[in-house]
Design an enzyme around this catalytic site. Structure first.
Site, PDB file in Angstrom:
ATOM      1  N   LYS A  61      49.896  14.716  20.903  1.00 44.18           N
ATOM      2  CA  LYS A  61      49.368  16.041  20.379  1.00 44.18           C
ATOM      3  C   LYS A  61      49.363  16.569  19.193  1.00 44.18           C
ATOM      4  O   LYS A  61      47.819  17.230  18.534  1.00 44.18           O
ATOM      5  CB  LYS A  61      49.554  17.090  20.829  1.00 44.18           C
ATOM      6  CG  LYS A  61      51.123  17.905  20.463  1.00 44.18           C
ATOM      7  CD  LYS A  61      51.543  19.300  21.067  1.00 44.18           C
ATOM      8  CE  LYS A  61      53.014  19.972  20.058  1.00 44.18           C
ATOM      9  NZ  LYS A  61      53.034  19.645  18.780  1.00 44.18           N
ATOM     10  N   THR A  62      50.436  16.113  18.293  1.00 48.88           N
ATOM     11  CA  THR A  62      49.688  16.498  17.007  1.00 48.88           C
ATOM     12  C   THR A  62      48.883  15.298  16.052  1.00 48.88           C
ATOM     13  O   THR A  62      48.011  15.833  15.140  1.00 48.88           O
ATOM     14  CB  THR A  62      51.511  15.797  16.160  1.00 48.88           C
ATOM     15  OG1 THR A  62      52.162  16.272  16.667  1.00 48.88           O
ATOM     16  CG2 THR A  62      51.429  16.029  14.603  1.00 48.88           C
ATOM     17  N   ASP A 251      48.652  25.550  17.512  1.00 48.52           N
ATOM     18  CA  ASP A 251      49.923  24.363  17.849  1.00 48.52           C
ATOM     19  C   ASP A 251      50.725  25.019  18.897  1.00 48.52           C
ATOM     20  O   ASP A 251      50.966  26.377  18.209  1.00 48.52           O
ATOM     21  CB  ASP A 251      50.327  23.297  16.729  1.00 48.52           C
ATOM     22  CG  ASP A 251      51.765  22.525  17.016  1.00 48.52           C
ATOM     23  OD1 ASP A 251      51.145  21.672  18.648  1.00 48.52           O
ATOM     24  OD2 ASP A 251      52.462  21.548  16.324  1.00 48.52           O
ATOM     25  N   GLU A 252      51.779  24.515  19.521  1.00 49.21           N
ATOM     26  CA  GLU A 252      52.094  24.468  20.273  1.00 49.21           C
ATOM     27  C   GLU A 252      51.981  26.370  21.464  1.00 49.21           C
ATOM     28  O   GLU A 252      53.239  27.064  21.107  1.00 49.21           O
ATOM     29  CB  GLU A 252      53.950  25.234  19.589  1.00 49.21           C
ATOM     30  CG  GLU A 252      54.445  23.650  19.331  1.00 49.21           C
ATOM     31  CD  GLU A 252      54.808  22.736  20.240  1.00 49.21           C
ATOM     32  OE1 GLU A 252      55.091  22.928  21.786  1.00 49.21           O
ATOM     33  OE2 GLU A 252      55.626  22.201  19.689  1.00 49.21           O
ATOM     34  N   GLN A 282      56.476  23.100  28.788  1.00 47.94           N
ATOM     35  CA  GLN A 282      58.032  23.084  27.392  1.00 47.94           C
ATOM     36  C   GLN A 282      57.693  24.709  27.249  1.00 47.94           C
ATOM     37  O   GLN A 282      57.892  24.812  26.360  1.00 47.94           O
ATOM     38  CB  GLN A 282      57.259  22.118  26.845  1.00 47.94           C
ATOM     39  CG  GLN A 282      57.510  21.017  26.964  1.00 47.94           C
ATOM     40  CD  GLN A 282      56.818  19.297  26.444  1.00 47.94           C
ATOM     41  OE1 GLN A 282      58.006  19.616  25.503  1.00 47.94           O
ATOM     42  NE2 GLN A 282      55.508  18.830  25.774  1.00 47.94           N
ATOM     43  N   ARG A 619      62.907  14.143  26.493  1.00 50.63           N
ATOM     44  CA  ARG A 619      63.672  13.327  25.315  1.00 50.63           C
ATOM     45  C   ARG A 619      64.033  12.745  25.116  1.00 50.63           C
ATOM     46  O   ARG A 619      63.447  11.535  24.358  1.00 50.63           O
ATOM     47  CB  ARG A 619      64.248  14.347  24.952  1.00 50.63           C
ATOM     48  CG  ARG A 619      64.330  16.069  24.588  1.00 50.63           C
ATOM     49  CD  ARG A 619      63.373  16.129  23.493  1.00 50.63           C
ATOM     50  NE  ARG A 619      62.451  16.695  24.885  1.00 50.63           N
ATOM     51  CZ  ARG A 619      60.897  17.029  24.491  1.00 50.63           C
ATOM     52  NH1 ARG A 619      60.468  16.378  23.210  1.00 50.63           N
ATOM     53  NH2 ARG A 619      60.068  17.369  25.438  1.00 50.63           N
TER      54      ARG A 619
END
Length: 665
Positions: A61-62, A251-252, A282, A619
């Site tokens: 996504k970044t 973002d997020e 998330q 993770r």
């Protein structure tokens, strides 16, 4: 020139053709088709309207946001017409720095930062519209609690029992703002034991608001609240800002609260060019006020939303994703997606049953050593847990085996007493009305206690106060005058922040030596603080950044090797979000602890616990071990917990292997 207009007299409809420049790859410096996968490319090329990018864990996504910034600029959008909002300054800086690297310096002019830093910037610019002073002080959580406690002590009888403490009162107030609820509704849903205190809690909240307004103080929630008020009450400014920021990216987005979502709606009111990037799977921060519904309801808030799903994972092996896909299938509400990876790794995730927490700790410590033997660095391993106290047994075992570790969640640099002392001096220099900071620095002086400070505050909290003309206590008169001479000298002179800090540290050093036995260690932190101030040309900006984006590590931590040397990470799952390791252990995965027994009666809370398990599992890159002890006593319920987490029920052993522990003879 020949006239091409028809010459006959009958009127005919003449079609008008508009030449439209076709987009070609040659007009772009970056080869987007080569750099991005199909879903990422679709997101990057989508320009107008509302776009919701559901970005699965590890799906880049970044990179997608970074390339979209570059693409917009290459398409002719002015950098200062782009607004990129993130939840940390580090994330914004990383994206814009990457954009500069792949394109050019134009990306530096993009407006980027956190919701709070953006709010701070706008409010200082338009403070007069809200009857705010533009030199307002931003107070952190600890300062806000001190203000609440000050008001609480005046309203609540010391003999009164079962009244919430300062931190709980502030939690109630903050949740009411961020969730757009009344304080009464918050109390009834989360703090029912204080239902009898509602009237006095409301009284404290009202006094808290008045106190901040009178003393030019804003807490974190105020930054968002005042920005929303500005946008909703002043149509001219709303239109101006909306037309300034024609392309908004967040973002997020799953971590936004109701207030932030409303700010985005108002900022985009003139164009609806909003790209929200996030992952509903998330969403794990409801305790901070994050609203899971924001991302689910985005298409309803912004009509004709285009939804794009990023499902290719670049972090984890397919074996790990097979498990995480099974876990998230159990969620009641979600955007359905199926993560996949081209990374192949032979080992499958495993669930390990242990006799008790001690055996669990022994297994983890032993497996860590075995992985080290296989050339996996400690820095590539992490132990994740539902709550920090679940690592106590493990910490003892790690110490026995001389395995270095670092546990996340300790006191941060900005929270240490000596740094807060210095910041209080700087805040009072900038804002003479900042009574909280003045109270703190007065209490540092010999001969000044709480009662003396309370008596002095009304006299001293004034601009241009003349201490020579005041009746000061004999014991502390000289030290108070010295303090105010230092403060007044900084106010009169137009100095760089670093010079002001130097002068304050020169004054403060004897206080440091007197108050703290380990002052030599703390001196190193003050040197680091001075270094940080050298990066700024404006004291207001320096203090704002310290409040909004505080540095984490002290110099002493770095020099002790806690940061730079190899260590095993112990962390709560909430603190681990956004990070990744080659090998991950999830401990304490016993039903009643994970999920927590307190979530059993709420479908929403149980779903968030499920998402927490999903975040923990995603993770891991290669190795994933989930452990649960079968003899865990729960003090809150008096029950012995022995079953594995319900989130792992009915998962095929081909996806989640079951290991048994055998004692070597």
């Amino acid at each position: 020139m020949e006239n091409l207009t028809p010459k006959h007299s009958n009127k005919v409809a003449v079609k008008k053709y508009v030449l439209k420049k076709q987009e070609t790859s040659s007009q772009y410096k970056i080869n987007y088709d080569k750099e991005l996968n199909p879903a990422q490319l679709e997101a990057v090329k989508s320009k107008e309207g509302a776009i919701l990018v559901i970005a699965g864990a590890g799906s880049g996504k970044t990179k997608t946001l970074t390339y979209r910034v570059a693409r917009l600029i290459e398409s002719g959008v002015k950098p200062d017409n782009i607004l990129l909002l993130t939840f940390t300054k580090k994330a914004a800086d990383e994206m814009l720095n990457r954009a500069v690297m792949i394109l050019d310096s134009r990306c530096e002019k993009v407006a980027g930062g956190t919701f709070h830093s953006f709010s701070n910037f706008i409010l200082r610019k338009y403070s007069n519209y809200l009857e705010l002073q533009n030199n307002f002080t931003i107070i952190d959580r600890a300062d806000a609690e001190d203000v609440v406690n000050h008001i609480r002590s005046k309203i609540i009888d010391k003999q009164e029992k079962r009244f919430p403490r300062k931190n709980t009162i502030l939690d109630i107030y903050s949740k009411a703002i961020n969730k757009n609820m009344s304080a009464q509704a918050v109390i009834e849903s989360e703090y029912n034991q204080f239902a009898h205190c509602i009237d006095k809690i409301n009284e404290i909240s009202k006094e808290y608001i008045v106190y901040k307004r009178q003393n030019s103080l804003l807490d974190y929630d105020d930054l968002l609240l005042y920005l929303k008020t500005l946008l909703s009450s002043n149509e001219e400014i709303r239109k101006k800002l909306s037309n300034q920021y024609k392309y908004i990216m967040i973002d997020e987005y799953q971590d936004t609260n109701a207030l932030q979502a409303e700010i985005i709606r108002l900022l985009a009111s003139e164009h609806n060019n909003v790209m929200a990037v996030g992952d509903d799977s998330q969403s794990i921060y409801s305790f901070r006020g994050a609203n899971f519904r924001n991302i689910l309801d985005f298409p309803a808030i912004f009509p004709n939303t285009k939804i794009i799903k990023l499902e290719q994972n670049y972090r984890s092996s397919q074996n790990i994703l097979a498990l995480t896909n099974e876990i998230i299938k159990k969620a009641k509400e979600k955007y359905t997606k199926n993560l996949f990876s081209e990374i192949e790794f032979s080992e499958k995730p495993a669930i390990i049953c242990t006799n008790d927490m001690q055996t669990e700790a022994e297994f983890v410590a032993q497996r860590v050593l075995e992985l080290q033997e296989d050339d996996i660095s400690l820095n590539d391993m992490a132990v994740l847990c539902r709550s920090a106290r679940m690592t106590y047994n493990l910490e003892i075992e790690l110490a026995k085996r001389s395995i270095p570790y670092r546990k996340f969640g300790g006191l941060k640099f900005i929270e240490t007493a000596h740094i807060k002392d210095v910041i209080a001096h700087l805040r009072f220099i900038l804002n003479p009305n900042d009574i909280i900071s003045l109270n703190r620095i007065l209490l540092l002086l010999n001969g000044v206690g709480n009662q003396t400070a309370m008596r002095l505050l009304p006299m001293l909290a004034k601009p241009d106060v003349q201490t020579d003309k005041l009746m000061l206590p004999a014991k502390s008169s000289d030290s108070i005058k010295k303090l105010f001479n230092t403060v007044e000298n900084q106010r009169k002179l137009v100095l760089k922040p670093s010079l002001i800090v130097e002068n304050v540290l020169s004054y403060y050093e004897h206080i440091l030596m007197d108050k703290y036995d380990d002052y030599q260690k703390r001196l190193k932190d003050l040197e680091h603080f001075l270094y940080l101030s050298q990066q700024y040309s404006n004291l207001e900006d320096f203090l704002s950044d310290l409040a909004l984006e505080p540095p984490d590590s002290s110099v002493s931590e770095v020099e002790d090797g806690a940061v730079k040397d190899e260590y095993l990470t112990l962390s709560t799952i909430h603190s681990a979000k956004g990070l990744e390791w080659k090998a991950v252990f999830i401990i304490g995965a016993v039903d009643g602890r994970f999920p927590s027994v307190y979530s059993f009666n709420s479908e929403e809370e149980l779903d968030e616990e499920l998402r927490l398990m999903y975040v923990a599992a995603t993770r891991a890159k290669s190795y994933l071990y989930i452990t649960y002890p079968i003899d865990m006593f729960d003090h809150s319920t008096g029950m012995v917990l022995s079953k594995p987490s319900r989130f792992l029920d009915d998962i095929d052993p081909e996806i989640l292997e079951k290991w048994s522990l055998e004692l070597e003879e």
